[in-house]
Design an enzyme around this catalytic site. Sequence first.
Site, PDB file in Angstrom:
ATOM      1  N   LYS A  28      27.713  25.037  16.229  1.00 51.94           N
ATOM      2  CA  LYS A  28      28.233  24.555  17.522  1.00 51.94           C
ATOM      3  C   LYS A  28      29.625  23.904  17.413  1.00 51.94           C
ATOM      4  O   LYS A  28      30.616  24.600  17.378  1.00 51.94           O
ATOM      5  CB  LYS A  28      27.214  23.628  18.185  1.00 51.94           C
TER       6      LYS A  28
ATOM      7  N   TYR B 109      13.523  23.173  16.794  1.00 56.08           N
ATOM      8  CA  TYR B 109      14.122  24.504  16.946  1.00 56.08           C
ATOM      9  C   TYR B 109      15.230  24.675  15.915  1.00 56.08           C
ATOM     10  O   TYR B 109      16.118  23.830  15.801  1.00 56.08           O
ATOM     11  CB  TYR B 109      14.691  24.668  18.361  1.00 56.08           C
TER      12      TYR B 109
ATOM     13  N   ASP C 200      18.782  19.807  10.096  1.00 57.15           N
ATOM     14  CA  ASP C 200      19.429  20.772  10.980  1.00 57.15           C
ATOM     15  C   ASP C 200      20.340  19.965  11.903  1.00 57.15           C
ATOM     16  O   ASP C 200      19.882  19.311  12.838  1.00 57.15           O
ATOM     17  CB  ASP C 200      18.360  21.539  11.780  1.00 57.15           C
TER      18      ASP C 200
HETATM   19  C1  LIG Z   1      19.008  22.484  16.304  1.00 57.86           C
HETATM   20  C2  LIG Z   1      19.429  23.926  16.376  1.00 57.86           C
HETATM   21  N1  LIG Z   1      19.421  24.665  15.254  1.00 57.86           N
HETATM   22  C3  LIG Z   1      19.788  25.959  15.234  1.00 57.86           C
HETATM   23  C4  LIG Z   1      20.217  26.572  16.392  1.00 57.86           C
HETATM   24  C5  LIG Z   1      20.614  28.012  16.364  1.00 57.86           C
HETATM   25  O1  LIG Z   1      21.975  28.136  16.576  1.00 57.86           O
HETATM   26  P1  LIG Z   1      22.569  29.521  17.103  1.00 57.86           P
HETATM   27  O2  LIG Z   1      22.156  29.635  18.543  1.00 57.86           O
HETATM   28  O3  LIG Z   1      24.044  29.374  16.921  1.00 57.86           O
HETATM   29  O4  LIG Z   1      21.979  30.595  16.255  1.00 57.86           O
HETATM   30  C6  LIG Z   1      20.257  25.862  17.591  1.00 57.86           C
HETATM   31  C7  LIG Z   1      20.700  26.494  18.830  1.00 57.86           C
HETATM   32  O5  LIG Z   1      20.718  25.934  19.893  1.00 57.86           O
HETATM   33  C8  LIG Z   1      19.833  24.505  17.585  1.00 57.86           C
HETATM   34  O6  LIG Z   1      19.814  23.779  18.712  1.00 57.86           O
END
Ligand SMILES: Cc1ncc(COP(=O)(O)O)c(C=O)c1O
Length: 434
Positions: free
Chosen positions: A269, A146, A241
């Site tokens: 985060k 994700y 990521d």
């Molecule tokens: C691994 C990862 N990348 C990207 C995101 C996207 O972040 P945001 O919710 O701040 O857009 C998340 C969100 O939980 C995530 O877990």
Amino acid sequence: MARQRKRAPEEQRLLEKATRYLPGGTLGNTRFAEEVAFVVKAGNGSKLYDMSGQEYIDYLLGSGPMVLGHAHPAVVTAVREYLERGSTYFTLNEPAIELAEVICQAVPCGEKIRFCSTGSEATFFALRAARTFTKKDKILKFEGGYHGSHDYALMSSSPYVPKDFPRAVPDSAGIPRVLEDQVLIAPFNDLGITSTIIERHQHELGGVIVEPFQRIITPRPGFLQGLREVTERFRIPLIFDEVVTGFRLAWGGAQEYYGVTPDLAAYGKIIGGGYPLSAVVGRADVMEAFNPDRETSGDFIAQTGTLNGNPIAAVAGLATLRELRKEGAYQQLFATGRALREGLTSLLKQHGTAGQVVGEDPLFDVVFTDEPVNDYRGVLTQNRELLRRFNTELLKRGILKGTSKMYLSLAHTAADLEQTLTAVRESLEVMAKG
Ligand SMILES: Cc1ncc(COP(=O)(O)O)c(C=O)c1O
């Protein structure tokens, strides 16, 4: 004991209003069964409190940023002191520059950084940087990975019916059909298939993005190293990521923890301390495309955002990182998580429940299957109904967790863990009765 849910009239009114004005009555995809739905009034340390005055031990932690717990005094004080100086300027400011330095010095691939506001933006712009650098369009991501909610990211993140690799399944309506061909899907932890796809598509592949610790699945020994090697061989930028793993698995993130350095990384985060802040971090030559001096060069990435480098978020991020930098912080985070994992594992065993605890100490969950969980298809074998019931039974007992994640914080105490394990035992007993 499951508590008697008595909802205060004010909370009931708010829930009705939420249903009236918010699609599905929610702020996103997270919602709870009607019987346990609640509205947060406040958070403090490891606890949340609802409008009816009930307390929850919080393992959702705002979906991850609140690694110190809620309303940590160091963060509250830093933000309060800064607020007098304004909220946002859309231009260089001290906290943003200081945070840039801290992050670049901490992150192994960090030479330059561009701030944005959400994790989705960070992965979106990291992919754009990779495509700009290689002048190739396609990206490769992993099934079950994700990376936020933009069009490139929402491909085969949670397909009910996966397709054969490398074909993508869009996770959302409204994504242009043409993008399905632009995203190649590989199986996490399978270096053989992944390398074959990369080699076959090397001439059109602009970047590879991976969650080094995918959701809660740990990389097999050698998987990330192999991915690094094959991407390097074909000069395809590798993007980690680190929105979840950044400053959580280690000060230097998953890169330090697993010992593999990518070309670029997306952060979010924790670095915003609970405020909207994220970043693309990486190799100077790749990041150079964000430099406005290149505006007319054809190799320039238009990336601007009203809240880029927002000072309040940067102040909160700096205060959070200062706490994490303190002697023993990561040891404590890992020890707390390990104790809870061990407790969960032994309760599953005692109850003969088909399930296992999957993850790393600061972030894990129960997956209700006895099959190996090394990739998304392993997770798909779990009994989802059991997971849903587990989450609901826990919530009835004042334990809040994500749908398939439990985040630990430095605020969780031994007493929290004891209370949590009691609730887990009771929940498993109720579930065993059917
Ligand atoms: C691994 C990862 N990348 C990207 C995101 C996207 O972040 P945001 O919710 O701040 O857009 C998340 C969100 O939980 C995530 O877990």
